[in-house]
Design a protein around this motif. Sequence first.
Motif, PDB file in Angstrom:
ATOM      1  N   ASP A   7      83.040 -26.231  55.142  1.00 22.00           N
ATOM      2  CA  ASP A   7      83.310 -24.904  55.991  1.00 22.00           C
ATOM      3  C   ASP A   7      83.022 -24.092  55.156  1.00 22.00           C
ATOM      4  O   ASP A   7      84.296 -24.131  54.755  1.00 22.00           O
ATOM      5  CB  ASP A   7      84.338 -25.122  57.423  1.00 22.00           C
ATOM      6  CG  ASP A   7      83.856 -24.384  58.203  1.00 22.00           C
ATOM      7  OD1 ASP A   7      84.142 -22.606  57.585  1.00 22.00           O
ATOM      8  OD2 ASP A   7      83.815 -23.949  59.382  1.00 22.00           O
ATOM      9  N   ARG A  21      83.336 -20.883  55.819  1.00 22.97           N
ATOM     10  CA  ARG A  21      83.432 -19.468  56.180  1.00 22.97           C
ATOM     11  C   ARG A  21      85.061 -20.287  55.357  1.00 22.97           C
ATOM     12  O   ARG A  21      85.642 -18.682  55.811  1.00 22.97           O
ATOM     13  CB  ARG A  21      83.721 -19.185  57.440  1.00 22.97           C
ATOM     14  CG  ARG A  21      82.234 -19.618  58.169  1.00 22.97           C
ATOM     15  CD  ARG A  21      81.985 -19.335  60.191  1.00 22.97           C
ATOM     16  NE  ARG A  21      82.161 -20.588  60.563  1.00 22.97           N
ATOM     17  CZ  ARG A  21      81.828 -21.531  60.895  1.00 22.97           C
ATOM     18  NH1 ARG A  21      81.716 -20.059  62.219  1.00 22.97           N
ATOM     19  NH2 ARG A  21      81.801 -22.376  61.667  1.00 22.97           N
ATOM     20  N   GLU A  69      84.419 -25.224  66.828  1.00 17.62           N
ATOM     21  CA  GLU A  69      83.486 -24.533  65.520  1.00 17.62           C
ATOM     22  C   GLU A  69      84.049 -25.324  64.591  1.00 17.62           C
ATOM     23  O   GLU A  69      83.435 -25.294  63.097  1.00 17.62           O
ATOM     24  CB  GLU A  69      82.760 -22.779  65.179  1.00 17.62           C
ATOM     25  CG  GLU A  69      81.997 -22.546  66.074  1.00 17.62           C
ATOM     26  CD  GLU A  69      81.811 -21.117  65.958  1.00 17.62           C
ATOM     27  OE1 GLU A  69      81.611 -21.091  64.430  1.00 17.62           O
ATOM     28  OE2 GLU A  69      81.470 -20.318  66.959  1.00 17.62           O
ATOM     29  N   ALA A  70      84.880 -25.445  64.218  1.00 13.55           N
ATOM     30  CA  ALA A  70      86.134 -26.094  63.475  1.00 13.55           C
ATOM     31  C   ALA A  70      86.387 -27.297  63.805  1.00 13.55           C
ATOM     32  O   ALA A  70      87.661 -27.165  64.898  1.00 13.55           O
ATOM     33  CB  ALA A  70      86.913 -25.349  61.991  1.00 13.55           C
ATOM     34  N   ASP A 114      88.790 -29.805  59.236  1.00 12.98           N
ATOM     35  CA  ASP A 114      88.315 -28.899  58.876  1.00 12.98           C
ATOM     36  C   ASP A 114      89.450 -27.936  57.985  1.00 12.98           C
ATOM     37  O   ASP A 114      89.947 -26.808  56.919  1.00 12.98           O
ATOM     38  CB  ASP A 114      87.553 -28.122  59.257  1.00 12.98           C
ATOM     39  CG  ASP A 114      86.275 -29.217  59.283  1.00 12.98           C
ATOM     40  OD1 ASP A 114      85.817 -30.452  58.737  1.00 12.98           O
ATOM     41  OD2 ASP A 114      85.168 -28.912  60.335  1.00 12.98           O
TER      42      ASP A 114
END
Length: 600
Positions: free
Chosen positions: A164, A166, A278-279, A283
């Motif tokens: 990821d 971010r 989103e994760a 992750d």
Amino acid sequence: MTHDSGAADAWRLLATLTAGRRMAWLAALWLTMVAALAELAPFWLIYRAIALLVEAPQALGAALPGLAGWLALALVLKYLAYGGAYLLSHHGAYAVMAATRRRLAGHLAEAPLHWLYAQGAGALKQSVIQDVERMEAFLAHHTVEVGAAVLAPLCAAALLWWVDWRLALAVLATGPLAWLGAHWTLRGMGRDHDRFNRASARLDNATVEYVRNMPVMKVFCRAGEGFQLLRRRLHDYYRLTGRITRRTVPGWALFTSMLGAHVLLVLPLGAWLHGRGEAGAADVAAALLLGAGVFRPLLKVSRFFMEMPEIFAGLRRMAPILACRRPPRLPAPHSPPSSAPETLRLSGVGFGYGARAILADVSLTLRPGSFNVLVGPSGAGKTTLAQVVAGVLPPLAGEACIGGRPLAALDDAERARRVAFVTQEVFLFAGTIRDNLCLARPPAPPDDAALHTALRVAQAAELVAALPEGLDTELRELGTRLSGGERQRLAVARALLADTPLLVLDEATAFADSLTQRDFFRALRETYPRKTCLVVAHRLYGIERSDQVLVLEGGRLSGCGDHARLLREHAWYRGMWRCEAENDAWALRRGAEHGGAAHD
């Protein structure tokens, strides 16, 4: 020289010293890269296990044996790769260390005596021993450790970015902040290291001087605090180390704390991303685990940069030694055999240290087979002139020739075949007396007859005969089992065994009494009639029959001739002779008053 230019010079010198071993370090770096990739495998396997645990718990049990097998394979690969890398780096580092010490020793062997004295024994020892060892440790360890410390974070950052981007940015954000904080608090450390190394070298010099003078300190019952120079050096050293420590510790603590601060960013961001879907949990867990390992290896990089100023300072100390070479030797078409009688001539010789002149316009001739004595007041330059005659000190002006050939044209081996030199400071090595005497003729050691002849002339025969094992008596380093006079006699015997046409003795009879000096001069002339001798003497006993007496005053020859001529024409010589004669007569009269002649 600025700090940046000094670092550049140090890098160039390091590249020169390691030029022959670069392939070994390239191979070590390649193996380090393999090990760094294998080191990431456990994190990837943990990521896969967490993902299975969250997404398909029923499949985790079946996948665990395979994951464990891959983990074992990664650990074995990491072990083999790191082992090979360290083996190559250490092998190359030790080879460089040995080659560097050989180079340093070779340059020191060619360095002029006055340059060696100016450096100080402690500083030279630091360059040859400690500085080379630091370089070896740097090459053996930092080649692999810094390589791993750079490659592992890069690989971890790439894996994080794949998981990821971010979360990866949140992890990487702490790095620049930690670096800026450390850079601000640790600025100027290079100059501090230079000051530290100068203080360390000065302390080494003072310590060596203190140890050498320990017998004097014992005589006067003075401990270390009584040696003022050592006290000042210790005070300067510890005051500087205290200041450096106070500056270093806060910055280092700030740096290490900020490298572990990624949790403050990753955990809130991961929770927010996971809440938005989103994760995944895997992750976030991977970001937390890998984040702890991204910058931790960089601690080794920071230590590398903290140690580099010390390594550079050591390389800069080596540079003058490696740049020190004997002055270019003048070409000569023909070199006569060393056993042939040769005339030594000095023409307008001058020498000095900076603006301080030691010798000025000295011209003299030593005829083959002549016995010459050099006298003069203290500080007149007698030792310097003896070193010029012996060829170990090149004159700054004029010329010194032997057999018509400039001494500067002789290499060390040829000079040693022509000239034997006994200095004021006698050095005897640990070993037997025979070993120390045979040092003068290593290719073909002299037989016992030659040894005993040299000992007899040097007035050391009775000394050796009285020792428990004679010539095979073991001596400690510096000959500490012998007195100063005994060491000097053995040094003179060693010079006689060199069998050179020219013999230079610088105060070699300083510890001998007047009768011993007179007997030595007589035996030297009778046993070696073809040898040209220059004897620096501080007493005039026994020089009446010398072929030539040279009087040196203020760096200039003020008198030259035989004993009778100088008594007539030279005021200083006449005064010294009268003074010694009166002292001798006084001693005899004092002895007679007490019922007998004095023998001292």
